[in-house]
Enzyme design. Structure first.
Site, PDB file in Angstrom:
ATOM      1  CE1 TYR A  92      -3.613   2.611   0.652  1.00 44.77           C
ATOM      2  CE2 TYR A  92      -2.313   3.298   2.548  1.00 44.77           C
ATOM      3  CZ  TYR A  92      -3.359   3.516   1.679  1.00 44.77           C
ATOM      4  OH  TYR A  92      -4.149   4.627   1.813  1.00 44.77           O
TER       5      TYR A  92
ATOM      6  CG  ASP B 203       5.714   3.798   0.967  1.00 38.05           C
ATOM      7  OD1 ASP B 203       5.986   4.438   2.007  1.00 38.05           O
ATOM      8  OD2 ASP B 203       4.554   3.631   0.539  1.00 38.05           O
TER       9      ASP B 203
ATOM     10  CE  LYS C 114       1.028   4.816   8.521  1.00 38.78           C
ATOM     11  NZ  LYS C 114       1.096   4.141   7.250  1.00 38.78           N
TER      12      LYS C 114
HETATM   13  C1  LIG Z   1       0.434   4.644   5.895  1.00 36.48           C
HETATM   14  C2  LIG Z   1       1.164   4.416   4.655  1.00 36.48           C
HETATM   15  C3  LIG Z   1       1.042   5.279   3.542  1.00 36.48           C
HETATM   16  C4  LIG Z   1       0.053   6.415   3.512  1.00 36.48           C
HETATM   17  O1  LIG Z   1       0.315   7.378   4.467  1.00 36.48           O
HETATM   18  P1  LIG Z   1      -0.884   8.388   4.889  1.00 36.48           P
HETATM   19  O2  LIG Z   1      -0.230   9.319   5.849  1.00 36.48           O
HETATM   20  O3  LIG Z   1      -1.936   7.521   5.489  1.00 36.48           O
HETATM   21  O4  LIG Z   1      -1.339   9.058   3.663  1.00 36.48           O
HETATM   22  C5  LIG Z   1       1.840   5.057   2.454  1.00 36.48           C
HETATM   23  N1  LIG Z   1       2.718   4.040   2.420  1.00 36.48           N
HETATM   24  C6  LIG Z   1       2.854   3.190   3.458  1.00 36.48           C
HETATM   25  C7  LIG Z   1       3.860   2.095   3.369  1.00 36.48           C
HETATM   26  C8  LIG Z   1       2.072   3.337   4.599  1.00 36.48           C
HETATM   27  O5  LIG Z   1       2.194   2.468   5.602  1.00 36.48           O
END
Ligand SMILES: *Cc1c(COP(=O)(O)O)cnc(C)c1O
Length: 430
Positions: free
Chosen positions: A144, A238, A266
């Site tokens: 994701y 990511d 995060k």
């Molecule tokens: C949480 C997450 C996102 C999205 O971040 P948001 O702050 O919710 O937009 C993208 N990539 C990864 C791997 C994530 O865990």
């Protein structure tokens, strides 16, 4: 334990909010029942509106790595708030946070702050396209990368649980340049590269966290880095979930790889909306005002959020809790496996550092397909028994649990006891 006020608020919330939530994983759709409404949190504990207390393994899906309202973070936020909320001009704290971030990730000479992980990733993709002049991307099934159009293809967690293929409202044109490969399967990447000559980037969660925790096997990440380099393709890690969590330098430090572009979110904001993307100078110089790629944000580098991020990362570096996370994670894994075995329940536990995830299956979970063999009904039963005994978990089989450095020995012992109760409950309902 009763959930009366949560239930009342849920009903009230349905009138003007979609499903009474602002993000679908909060809706408890995959575990049944109504979502909890939270009143407050401190340290390792979170309290709902009915005054039920829980040990928190959600931690707002990762950011609260020090636990809630750490004194030093609280102090920094209070101080920043006195000076104003947002100025539309640069502040010294942005430079300070940029320095901390770039020092932690050797592949980053420069960083651009944004307001969410989604924004960080969609900007990183634009940057890879601007730099290479190519349009196509390779992403992995079950990973994701936020909810931007081009990346809502075969994306994990919320979507995985609900078994929605992509999303309505995403035009075919928006995903036609998104190629899918399988996690831990280098051949599947090679095949895409063989058939498509114009690939800008390979994007990956270096440790999978959104199909449940899935670890890169053997040298998968290193091989991917080599493969990308040989083909003039950028590797985007990511690390929105893993950055500052797997290690201070993220999964890249842990696995010994360096991405061309790194995405963060995060933990980097310590609970405030911050995302970031960064790379070496020649790539970052593509971005406006230095270069031709446009990306902007009214609240980007928000002063309160920067103060929170700086205080969080400084304290995290000082505590250096990664060895402790390793031990606590290993201990919880052993407990879950033992409790499951005693109750004749098939269980696989994947974990890495402070991310841990039990799968109700007997198959090794190495990719999206094997994660999908999990019995989500059993997870739902386990989840509610944990809740009723005061342990707050993500309401989905396919979300990682997170550890905070605020966990006490007492918290861990209580969690272990509750795991036994949870497994017993699962066995009793079969
Ligand atoms: C949480 C997450 C996102 C999205 O971040 P948001 O702050 O919710 O937009 C993208 N990539 C990864 C791997 C994530 O865990």
């Amino acid at each position: 334990m009763n959930f009366k006020k949560s239930q009342q608020l849920y009903k009230k919330g349905l009138t003007h909010m979609v499903g009474a939530v602002n993000s679908p994983v909060r809706a408890f759709a995959s575990v049944g029942g109504n979502p909890l409404f939270i009143k407050k949190a401190k340290g390792s504990q979170i309290t709902d509106v009915d005054n039920n207390k829980y040990i928190d393994f959600v931690l707002s899906y990762g950011p609260m790595i020090l636990g809630h309202r750490h004194n030093k973070v609280q102090k920094a936020i209070r101080k920043a708030i006195k000076n104003g909320y947002t100025f539309g001009a640069s502040t010294e704290n942005e430079i300070k946070l940029a320095e901390i971030v770039c020092n932690a990730f050797p592949g980053m000479d420069k960083v651009r702050f944004v307001s969410s992980g989604t924004e960080a990733v969609l900007s990183a993709i634009r940057l890879a396209r601007a730099f290479t002049g190519h349009d196509k991307l390779i992403k992995f099934a079950g990973c994701y990368h936020g909810h931007s159009d081009a990346l809502l293809v075969a994306a994990g967690s919320g979507l995985a649980t609900l078994s929605i293929p992509g999303s309505k409202g995403v035009p075919n044109d928006a995903v036609k340049n998104t190629l899918i490969a399988e996690y831990n399967n280098l051949e599947s990447v090679k095949e895409q590269i063989k058939t498509h000559k114009d690939i800008a980037a390979i994007i990956i969660e270096p440790i999978g966290g959104n199909m449940g925790v899935v670890l890169p096997q053997n040298n998968f990440l290193k091989d991917l880095q080599t493969l990308a380099k040989e083909n003039g393709i950028l590797l985007i890690c990511d690390e929105v979930m893993t950055g500052f969590r797997s290690k201070f330098g993220g999964a890249q430090e842990l696995l010994g790889v360096t991405a061309d572009i790194t995405c963060l979110g995060k933990v980097v904001g310590g609970g405030f909306p911050v995302g970031a993307y960064g790379a070496r100078n020649e790539i970052m110089e593509m971005i406006s005002p230095l270069g031709p790629m446009y990306q902007a944000g009214t609240l980007s580098g928000n002063p309160i959020a920067m103060a929170s991020g700086i205080a969080t990362l400084r304290e995290l570096k000082r505590q250096n809790p990664y060895d402790i996370f390793e031990k606590v994670g290993e201990r919880l894994k052993a407990t879950m496996l033992k409790a499951a075995a005693e109750n004749n329940i098939d269980l696989v536990v994947n974990r890495f550092g402070s991310m841990i995830n039990p799968f109700f299956t007997k198959e090794a979970v190495t990719d999206f397909k094997s994660a999908q063999t999990s019995d989500t009904k059993k997870f739902g039963i386990f989840f509610w028994e944990m809740i009723r005994n005061g342990v707050f978990l993500p309401p989905s089989q396919f979300e990682s649990w997170f550890l905070s450095s605020a966990l006490s020995e007492e918290d861990i012992v209580k969690t272990e006891k509750t795991i036994y109760a949870g497994m017993k409950k699962v066995a009793s309902i079969r």
